[in-house]
Design a protein around this motif. Sequence first.
Motif, PDB file in Angstrom:
ATOM      1  N   LYS A 264       0.834  -1.204   0.000  1.00  0.00           N
ATOM      2  CA  LYS A 264       0.000   0.000   0.000  1.00  0.00           C
ATOM      3  C   LYS A 264       0.865   1.248   0.000  1.00  0.00           C
ATOM      4  N   ARG A 265       1.938   1.223   0.775  1.00  0.00           N
ATOM      5  CA  ARG A 265       2.846   2.373   0.850  1.00  0.00           C
ATOM      6  C   ARG A 265       3.486   2.643  -0.503  1.00  0.00           C
ATOM      7  N   LYS A 266       3.704   1.583  -1.269  1.00  0.00           N
ATOM      8  CA  LYS A 266       4.312   1.720  -2.592  1.00  0.00           C
ATOM      9  C   LYS A 266       3.265   1.941  -3.694  1.00  0.00           C
ATOM     10  N   ASN A 267       2.003   2.064  -3.286  1.00  0.00           N
ATOM     11  CA  ASN A 267       0.889   2.280  -4.226  1.00  0.00           C
ATOM     12  C   ASN A 267       0.748   1.152  -5.255  1.00  0.00           C
ATOM     13  N   VAL A 268       1.032  -0.067  -4.827  1.00  0.00           N
ATOM     14  CA  VAL A 268       0.863  -1.239  -5.690  1.00  0.00           C
ATOM     15  C   VAL A 268      -0.586  -1.703  -5.590  1.00  0.00           C
ATOM     16  N   LYS A 269      -1.244  -1.860  -6.717  1.00  0.00           N
ATOM     17  CA  LYS A 269      -2.650  -2.260  -6.730  1.00  0.00           C
ATOM     18  C   LYS A 269      -2.783  -3.781  -6.629  1.00  0.00           C
ATOM     19  N   VAL A 270      -3.584  -4.204  -5.636  1.00  0.00           N
ATOM     20  CA  VAL A 270      -3.892  -5.624  -5.435  1.00  0.00           C
ATOM     21  C   VAL A 270      -5.353  -5.843  -5.801  1.00  0.00           C
ATOM     22  N   PRO A 271      -5.657  -6.763  -6.719  1.00  0.00           N
ATOM     23  CA  PRO A 271      -4.788  -7.763  -7.376  1.00  0.00           C
ATOM     24  C   PRO A 271      -4.353  -7.365  -8.778  1.00  0.00           C
ATOM     25  N   PHE A 285      -8.759  -9.975   7.596  1.00  0.00           N
ATOM     26  CA  PHE A 285      -8.423 -10.287   6.208  1.00  0.00           C
ATOM     27  C   PHE A 285      -9.641 -10.376   5.297  1.00  0.00           C
ATOM     28  N   ASP A 286     -10.808 -10.656   5.855  1.00  0.00           N
ATOM     29  CA  ASP A 286     -12.008 -10.691   5.022  1.00  0.00           C
ATOM     30  C   ASP A 286     -12.705  -9.336   4.976  1.00  0.00           C
ATOM     31  N   LEU A 287     -12.139  -8.346   5.665  1.00  0.00           N
ATOM     32  CA  LEU A 287     -12.749  -7.017   5.718  1.00  0.00           C
ATOM     33  C   LEU A 287     -11.973  -5.961   4.945  1.00  0.00           C
ATOM     34  N   VAL A 288     -10.676  -6.219   4.713  1.00  0.00           N
ATOM     35  CA  VAL A 288      -9.870  -5.241   3.985  1.00  0.00           C
ATOM     36  C   VAL A 288     -10.283  -5.228   2.517  1.00  0.00           C
ATOM     37  N   ASP A 289      -9.822  -4.216   1.784  1.00  0.00           N
ATOM     38  CA  ASP A 289     -10.143  -4.094   0.363  1.00  0.00           C
ATOM     39  C   ASP A 289      -8.862  -4.190  -0.453  1.00  0.00           C
ATOM     40  N   PRO A 290      -8.698  -5.268  -1.245  1.00  0.00           N
ATOM     41  CA  PRO A 290      -9.625  -6.392  -1.389  1.00  0.00           C
ATOM     42  C   PRO A 290      -9.443  -7.409  -0.257  1.00  0.00           C
ATOM     43  N   PRO A 291     -10.465  -8.216   0.022  1.00  0.00           N
ATOM     44  CA  PRO A 291     -10.324  -9.292   1.011  1.00  0.00           C
ATOM     45  C   PRO A 291      -9.233 -10.269   0.565  1.00  0.00           C
ATOM     46  N   ILE A 292      -8.515 -10.822   1.537  1.00  0.00           N
ATOM     47  CA  ILE A 292      -7.319 -11.613   1.235  1.00  0.00           C
ATOM     48  C   ILE A 292      -7.620 -13.114   1.149  1.00  0.00           C
ATOM     49  N   THR A 293      -7.246 -13.702   0.018  1.00  0.00           N
ATOM     50  CA  THR A 293      -7.330 -15.156  -0.125  1.00  0.00           C
ATOM     51  C   THR A 293      -6.373 -15.791   0.885  1.00  0.00           C
ATOM     52  N   SER A 294      -6.892 -16.721   1.677  1.00  0.00           N
ATOM     53  CA  SER A 294      -6.101 -17.257   2.789  1.00  0.00           C
ATOM     54  C   SER A 294      -6.250 -18.768   2.930  1.00  0.00           C
ATOM     55  N   LEU A 331      -8.522 -23.606   1.588  1.00  0.00           N
ATOM     56  CA  LEU A 331      -8.225 -22.358   0.885  1.00  0.00           C
ATOM     57  C   LEU A 331      -9.501 -21.535   0.758  1.00  0.00           C
ATOM     58  N   GLU A 332      -9.510 -20.383   1.409  1.00  0.00           N
ATOM     59  CA  GLU A 332     -10.651 -19.462   1.336  1.00  0.00           C
ATOM     60  C   GLU A 332     -10.350 -18.440   0.244  1.00  0.00           C
ATOM     61  N   ILE A 333     -11.031 -18.592  -0.892  1.00  0.00           N
ATOM     62  CA  ILE A 333     -10.745 -17.742  -2.051  1.00  0.00           C
ATOM     63  C   ILE A 333     -11.497 -16.424  -1.945  1.00  0.00           C
ATOM     64  N   ARG A 334     -10.741 -15.327  -2.024  1.00  0.00           N
ATOM     65  CA  ARG A 334     -11.321 -13.981  -1.976  1.00  0.00           C
ATOM     66  C   ARG A 334     -10.761 -13.146  -3.120  1.00  0.00           C
ATOM     67  N   LYS A 335     -10.959 -11.866  -3.074  1.00  0.00           N
ATOM     68  CA  LYS A 335     -10.672 -11.006  -4.230  1.00  0.00           C
ATOM     69  C   LYS A 335      -9.209 -10.648  -4.430  1.00  0.00           C
ATOM     70  N   SER A 336      -8.340 -10.952  -3.477  1.00  0.00           N
ATOM     71  CA  SER A 336      -6.948 -10.532  -3.617  1.00  0.00           C
ATOM     72  C   SER A 336      -6.193 -11.265  -4.720  1.00  0.00           C
ATOM     73  N   CYS A 337      -6.821 -12.303  -5.294  1.00  0.00           N
ATOM     74  CA  CYS A 337      -6.182 -13.035  -6.404  1.00  0.00           C
ATOM     75  C   CYS A 337      -6.740 -12.614  -7.765  1.00  0.00           C
ATOM     76  N   GLY A 338      -7.749 -11.768  -7.746  1.00  0.00           N
ATOM     77  CA  GLY A 338      -8.314 -11.288  -8.998  1.00  0.00           C
ATOM     78  C   GLY A 338      -9.599 -11.945  -9.401  1.00  0.00           C
ATOM     79  N   THR A 339     -10.024 -12.969  -8.640  1.00  0.00           N
ATOM     80  CA  THR A 339     -11.313 -13.606  -8.911  1.00  0.00           C
ATOM     81  C   THR A 339     -12.034 -13.818  -7.593  1.00  0.00           C
ATOM     82  N   PHE A 340     -13.308 -14.028  -7.693  1.00  0.00           N
ATOM     83  CA  PHE A 340     -14.104 -14.295  -6.473  1.00  0.00           C
ATOM     84  C   PHE A 340     -15.322 -15.109  -6.847  1.00  0.00           C
TER      85      PHE A 340
END
Length: 340
Positions: A264-271, A285-294, A331-340
């Motif tokens: 975030k500090r480097k302004n890198v867009k996830v995903p 992790f399920d509340l941040v934007d984007p939620p993190i696949t874990s 594996l809980e798939i969320r938006k941090s990988c680019g799909t949901f």
Amino acid sequence: MKKVFLKDIAEKLNVSKTAVSLVLNNKGDENKISQETQKRIIEFAKEHNYVPNQLARGLSRGKSETIGLIIPNISDTFYSKIAGYVELKAKNLGYTVLFSSSNEDPKKEGELIRSMLNRQVEGLIIASTQQNLKDIQSLKQDKFPFVLIDRHYPESDTNYVVVDNFNGLKTATEHLLQLGRRKIGFITLKPGLEAIKQRLLGYQSALTDFDIEYKEELIKELSPGNYENEIESAIRELLKFPNSVDSIVFSTHYLTSVGLRELKRKNVKVPQEVAIVSFDELTAFDLVDPPITSVIQPVKDIANTAVDILINEIEGKDSAMDNKRILNSKLEIRKSCGTF
């Protein structure tokens, strides 16, 4: 409110401490204590909120009905959750739990083991530093009931409950590969713990299965005690040419946390620019934007299984229970990988 003891009840009702103890342990009838006396004792105890001394009661029968739990860090959400579930499961089985934290110090772990033994615990659940084989072997030689959780010593034949770290991390890496990601960085800890070694092997195995070349430069191993300061250079090196990763797998939830802050500090867009997967998760992790696949570890099952194995051994029950358990993660798939 003043705490009431057996002697207080005995003095107030003009009966013996033995009579009070027998009645409150449901042994009044068999010891021919009158119904009237039993009623008086029970009613007085209820009115004055009498709480039995579990340790004293247990020791009088040659048992403390207490187990010990030694974990590396009680502030780590993974271990604090385990502690909560261990306490609840043990309580349901009639045992109390003493908690201690080793702070990843093998010397302190050994001191805690000896302290717990001196306090008459009947068994131990230990998430070891994996640098204290001597004390673990001593427990085994003394035939003292114990179960290792999360971490164990592959070279020693002991009871343990662990997670399948290899396949958990492999599945996470495969998910990124299935999405078309090919330059996958891996941020982990320096080798030491068996779990961390297995996660690296899982990452390597996934790449091999997809015919992707394993590159040392895409692996960043940070110091357990200094990862917060080392994360910046690790992220920087993974992002710059010729590495330019399109995704990063973090081997622990706390590495993911500091890694996300740095991205975030480097302004890198996830995903969009870099996809993210974490082994284990924090509550947010399920509340941040984007939620993190874990990769979700079965914390409750780890705790419950460990307590079951330990109590079974303490009570000498014959059982076909497997005392060496490797549990699956999810594996809980969320938006941090680019799909949901």
